[in-house]
Design a protein around this motif. Structure first.
Motif, short mmCIF file in Angstrom:
data_model
loop_
_atom_site.label_atom_id
_atom_site.label_comp_id
_atom_site.label_asym_id
_atom_site.label_seq_id
_atom_site.Cartn_x
_atom_site.Cartn_y
_atom_site.Cartn_z
N VAL A 20 0.85 -1.29 0.03
CA VAL A 20 0.03 -0.04 0.07
C VAL A 20 0.84 1.21 -0.03
CG1 VAL A 20 -2.01 -1.06 0.95
CG2 VAL A 20 -0.15 -0.04 2.44
N GLN A 21 1.98 1.21 -0.05
CA GLN A 21 2.86 2.27 -0.22
C GLN A 21 3.68 2.43 -1.51
OE1 GLN A 21 5.81 2.86 2.97
NE2 GLN A 21 4.32 2.89 4.40
N GLU A 62 -17.33 4.35 8.88
CA GLU A 62 -17.55 3.02 8.38
C GLU A 62 -17.65 2.89 6.93
OE1 GLU A 62 -17.52 0.28 10.04
OE2 GLU A 62 -18.47 0.41 11.91
N ARG A 63 -18.25 3.91 6.29
CA ARG A 63 -18.19 3.97 4.84
C ARG A 63 -16.64 3.94 4.32
NH1 ARG A 63 -21.52 8.79 2.68
NH2 ARG A 63 -20.64 8.03 0.50
N LEU A 64 -15.94 4.63 4.97
CA LEU A 64 -14.41 4.74 4.38
C LEU A 64 -13.92 3.57 4.55
CD1 LEU A 64 -12.05 6.34 3.42
CD2 LEU A 64 -11.46 7.04 5.82
N LEU A 65 -14.16 2.77 5.88
CA LEU A 65 -13.40 1.45 6.30
C LEU A 65 -13.94 0.51 5.22
CD1 LEU A 65 -13.84 1.28 10.00
CD2 LEU A 65 -11.79 0.50 8.94
N ALA A 66 -15.29 0.65 4.68
CA ALA A 66 -15.72 -0.34 3.79
C ALA A 66 -14.97 -0.23 2.51
CB ALA A 66 -17.08 -0.32 3.68
N LEU A 67 -14.61 1.01 2.13
CA LEU A 67 -14.05 1.24 0.85
C LEU A 67 -12.69 0.84 0.92
CD1 LEU A 67 -15.35 4.98 0.17
CD2 LEU A 67 -15.75 3.07 -1.27
N LEU A 68 -11.86 1.06 2.10
CA LEU A 68 -10.64 0.48 2.38
C LEU A 68 -10.28 -1.06 2.17
CD1 LEU A 68 -9.44 2.76 5.23
CD2 LEU A 68 -8.46 2.76 2.91
N ARG A 69 -11.47 -1.80 2.44
CA ARG A 69 -11.48 -3.10 2.49
C ARG A 69 -12.11 -3.53 1.29
NH1 ARG A 69 -13.45 -2.80 8.36
NH2 ARG A 69 -11.78 -3.57 9.46
N GLY A 70 -12.37 -2.78 0.37
CA GLY A 70 -13.27 -3.07 -1.01
C GLY A 70 -12.05 -3.43 -1.81
N PRO A 71 -12.76 -3.94 -3.19
CA PRO A 71 -11.82 -4.15 -4.29
C PRO A 71 -11.23 -3.03 -5.11
CG PRO A 71 -14.02 -4.42 -4.93
CD PRO A 71 -14.00 -3.98 -3.43
N GLY A 72 -11.59 -1.91 -4.85
CA GLY A 72 -11.30 -0.77 -5.62
C GLY A 72 -10.02 0.11 -5.20
N GLY A 75 -3.12 -0.66 -5.07
CA GLY A 75 -1.98 -1.67 -4.52
C GLY A 75 -2.67 -3.19 -4.02
N GLN A 76 -2.37 -3.46 -3.11
CA GLN A 76 -3.06 -4.90 -2.63
C GLN A 76 -3.11 -4.88 -0.89
OE1 GLN A 76 -0.68 -8.44 -3.50
NE2 GLN A 76 -2.57 -9.73 -3.30
N VAL A 77 -4.35 -4.81 -0.42
CA VAL A 77 -4.73 -4.58 0.84
C VAL A 77 -4.66 -6.12 1.37
CG1 VAL A 77 -6.35 -3.92 2.70
CG2 VAL A 77 -5.78 -2.53 0.61
N THR A 78 -3.87 -6.24 2.49
CA THR A 78 -4.03 -7.90 3.16
C THR A 78 -4.68 -7.55 4.73
OG1 THR A 78 -1.66 -7.44 4.11
CG2 THR A 78 -2.14 -8.56 1.95
N GLY A 79 -4.98 -6.50 5.04
CA GLY A 79 -5.62 -6.30 6.29
C GLY A 79 -5.82 -4.63 6.62
N VAL A 80 -6.98 -4.76 7.52
CA VAL A 80 -7.42 -3.23 7.67
C VAL A 80 -7.87 -3.49 9.27
CG1 VAL A 80 -8.99 -1.49 7.58
CG2 VAL A 80 -8.15 -2.78 5.44
N THR A 81 -7.26 -2.79 10.19
CA THR A 81 -7.51 -2.67 11.53
C THR A 81 -7.76 -1.15 11.91
OG1 THR A 81 -5.23 -3.71 11.61
CG2 THR A 81 -6.80 -3.90 13.51
#
Length: 97
Positions: A20-21, A62-72, A75-81
């Protein structure tokens, strides 16, 4: 004072793991946060994660969290806390640090 139709703001401190960097992730996050109506900032951490501090209503965060966890995301997100807390002194807009 907040009216009955405007819930009190909260702060979500979010850590995003993955590739993600150097992929435009902070810029993408800032654009999404501004669309949602959040204030705060996003920054790269030394361990490769991206940190996002967002203030707004719980639903907006929560909407931002859903976007961060979403497919769009870039890079490649492997986890969101995230952790939730009270807001601080507040932010002007949404910054990239």
């Amino acid at each position: 004072m907040h009216g009955h139709d405007s819930p009190p703001p909260v702060r979500a401190t979010i850590w995003v793991r993955g590739r993600v960097q150097q992929v435009g992730f902070r810029w993408w996050t800032r654009a999404r946060a501004l669309e949602v109506g959040l204030t705060g900032y996003t920054s790269n951490l030394g361990d490769g994660r991206v940190q996002v501090v967002a203030e707004g209503t719980h639903a907006e965060c929560e909407r931002l969290l859903a976007l961060l966890r979403g497919p769009g995301t870039p890079g490649q997100v492997t986890g969101v806390t995230e952790i939730w807390s009270a807001t601080g002194e507040g932010y002007d807009g949404f910054a990239i640090r």
